[in-house]
Scaffold this motif. Structure first.
Motif, short mmCIF file in Angstrom:
data_model
loop_
_atom_site.label_atom_id
_atom_site.label_comp_id
_atom_site.label_asym_id
_atom_site.label_seq_id
_atom_site.Cartn_x
_atom_site.Cartn_y
_atom_site.Cartn_z
N MET A 209 7.30 11.82 58.88
CA MET A 209 7.24 12.46 60.19
C MET A 209 8.12 11.76 61.21
O MET A 209 8.07 12.08 62.39
N ILE A 210 8.90 10.76 60.76
CA ILE A 210 9.59 9.89 61.73
C ILE A 210 10.49 10.69 62.67
O ILE A 210 11.18 11.61 62.26
N TYR A 211 10.41 10.35 63.95
CA TYR A 211 11.21 11.04 64.94
C TYR A 211 11.82 10.06 65.93
O TYR A 211 13.05 9.95 66.05
N THR A 212 10.93 9.32 66.62
CA THR A 212 11.36 8.55 67.79
C THR A 212 12.40 7.48 67.48
O THR A 212 13.41 7.39 68.17
N GLU A 213 12.14 6.68 66.42
CA GLU A 213 13.01 5.53 66.20
C GLU A 213 14.47 5.93 65.91
O GLU A 213 15.36 5.46 66.61
N PRO A 214 14.73 6.80 64.91
CA PRO A 214 16.12 7.20 64.71
C PRO A 214 16.68 7.96 65.91
O PRO A 214 17.86 7.83 66.22
N PHE A 215 15.83 8.71 66.60
CA PHE A 215 16.30 9.47 67.75
C PHE A 215 16.81 8.53 68.84
O PHE A 215 17.87 8.75 69.43
N VAL A 216 16.07 7.44 69.08
CA VAL A 216 16.49 6.48 70.10
C VAL A 216 17.69 5.68 69.60
O VAL A 216 18.65 5.46 70.34
N LEU A 217 17.66 5.27 68.32
CA LEU A 217 18.70 4.39 67.80
C LEU A 217 20.04 5.11 67.63
O LEU A 217 21.06 4.67 68.15
N THR A 218 20.03 6.22 66.89
CA THR A 218 21.31 6.87 66.56
C THR A 218 21.40 8.28 67.13
O THR A 218 22.46 8.89 67.07
N GLY A 219 20.31 8.81 67.63
CA GLY A 219 20.32 10.20 68.10
C GLY A 219 20.52 11.17 66.95
O GLY A 219 20.90 12.32 67.14
N GLY A 220 20.28 10.71 65.73
CA GLY A 220 20.45 11.57 64.55
C GLY A 220 21.85 11.47 63.96
O GLY A 220 22.14 12.06 62.94
N GLY A 221 22.71 10.70 64.58
CA GLY A 221 24.11 10.64 64.16
C GLY A 221 24.40 9.42 63.31
O GLY A 221 23.49 8.71 62.92
N PRO A 222 25.66 9.14 63.01
CA PRO A 222 26.83 9.94 63.39
C PRO A 222 26.82 11.32 62.70
O PRO A 222 26.46 11.39 61.53
N GLY A 223 27.22 12.34 63.42
CA GLY A 223 27.12 13.72 62.93
C GLY A 223 25.66 14.07 62.80
O GLY A 223 24.90 13.97 63.76
N THR A 224 25.25 14.41 61.57
CA THR A 224 23.82 14.67 61.35
C THR A 224 23.28 13.74 60.27
O THR A 224 22.26 14.01 59.66
#
Lengths: 289, 90
Positions: free
Chosen positions: A222-237
């Motif tokens: 269910m992870i959302y916050t940590e990668p969202f803050v760190l990389t914003g889902g990038g580079p690319g997707t």
């Protein structure tokens, strides 16, 4: 088992059922209703049947996101479970060091997700972050914002840093619960440390490990916050995991019908995995009994 | 209830699930279930088999939607038969 139970105690569960009805079941039914309609708001909606499901199930972007999600969750388990066991085995058994180790291990667990993301965002920077700078000094070209492999490593290291403690603490409690007679028997037989681990500790850790694996799987899935803050889902997707894809669809594109269908598929995956773990755990209990 | 955006098919679906659960509860009061071993690898009660049936039917529907362009009621019939078999011999 050939006897029936008195089921009257189930009435005591009623308050919980009512709370769950309002917090989960009614919203869930709404999601099901949304998933079969092209909907903008409750007054502007058209019935589309299973159209969204067909589209979602054949959407390349979602396939990629799902594969990334599974790879991520399995990588997290493959690192955190052995590492957690190793940490638990090397922890002291008595003395003041026990409390010290426990406090140190519990610290990362107390940090909120978005703060963990921010910490690693700074620590991974080449100019001011210790980790990024140290790698740079070693001659490793590291940049989590532009290199997908670096982004993956950072997201994984971040999760390992954040959650290995949980596995370690669970395993430690499991290890402490093993009666000393087992170790005495092992000493009499002159069992090697490996044999003690393989035939005493690991079997006794089975139930806590199952709980640990389940918790870590659910949470990483269910992870959302940590990668969202760190990389914003990038580079690319490259580090866009399932929940972020879902959020983009629901809130970014305001594509509620598709997002609802996607949520239900996501829910079915979680439900299946949880049920498998639950069954494995309860059957292990009945095997032990 | 307007905000829940009800449609006829989803109302029927939930009414069906609700009836099923109420029916199972009533059945439990009349003749309590026993955990037993059928063709499934684990011992199950009636409720377990219903859950397994519903979950697997959900997945079968998704697989059908993902891999074929056929109409949905064909797999629904298969699922009803599957659930009956599961409840009886599972």
């Amino acid at each position: 088992m050939q006897r029936t139970h008195n089921n009257r105690a189930w009435w005591l569960v009623l308050p919980v059922v009512i709370v769950v009805a309002f917090s989960a079941i009614i919203p869930m039914m709404t999601v099901v209703n949304y998933s079969v309609q092209d909907i903008f708001d409750p007054s502007t909606r058209f019935f589309v049947g299973t159209e969204w499901y067909r589209e979602i199930l054949r959407d390349e972007r979602l396939h990629d996101s799902l594969i990334r999600q599974f790879v991520y969750s399995f990588a997290v388990l493959a690192i955190e479970i052995p590492l957690g066991i190793a940490v638990a085995l090397s922890m002291p058994r008595k003395g003041f060091m026990v409390s010290l180790c426990m406090i140190l291990l519990a610290l990362p667990l107390l940090i909120p997700w978005n703060v963990v993301g921010t910490i690693w965002q700074i620590i991974g920077r080449e100019d001011i972050g210790l980790y990024g700078w140290a790698l740079g000094q070693l001659g490793i070209d590291y940049n989590y914002a532009s290199n997908p492999a670096d982004a993956w490593v950072t997201v994984l290291v971040m999760d390992v840093w954040h959650w290995t403690s949980l596995v370690a603490l669970l395993c430690y409690s499991g290890l402490r619960a093993i009666p000393d007679v087992y170790y005495q028997a092992a000493r009499i037989d002159r069992a090697s440390p490996w044999a003690v681990f393989r035939y005493i500790q690991l079997p006794k850790l089975k139930s806590v490990l199952l709980i640990g694996i389940m918790l870590r799987f659910m949470d990483s899935f269910m992870i959302y916050t940590e990668p969202f803050v760190l990389t914003g889902g990038g580079p690319g997707t490259t580090t866009t995991f399932l929940s972020q894809t879902l959020t983009q669809m629901a809130i970014g594109q305001f594509d509620l019908g598709r997002a609802a269908a996607f949520s239900l598929i996501y829910f079915l995956i979680i439900l299946l995995v949880s049920w498998l773990f639950y069954t494995a755990m309860t059957h292990q209990d009945s095997d032990d009994a | 209830m307007e905000w829940m955006a009800w449609t006829l098919p989803t109302s029927l679906f939930f009414a069906g699930i609700g009836t099923l659960l109420l029916g199972m509860t009533a059945w439990q009061f009349v003749t309590p279930t026993l955990s037993r071993q059928g063709f499934l690898p684990i011992a199950t009660t009636r409720g377990d088999r219903l859950f397994i049936g519903l979950l697997s039917s959900g997945w079968l529907h998704l697989l059908w939607l993902g891999f074929t362009d056929q109409v949905l009621w064909m797999i629904s019939i298969v699922c009803v038969v599957w659930m009956l078999v599961l409840m009886k011999w599972g």
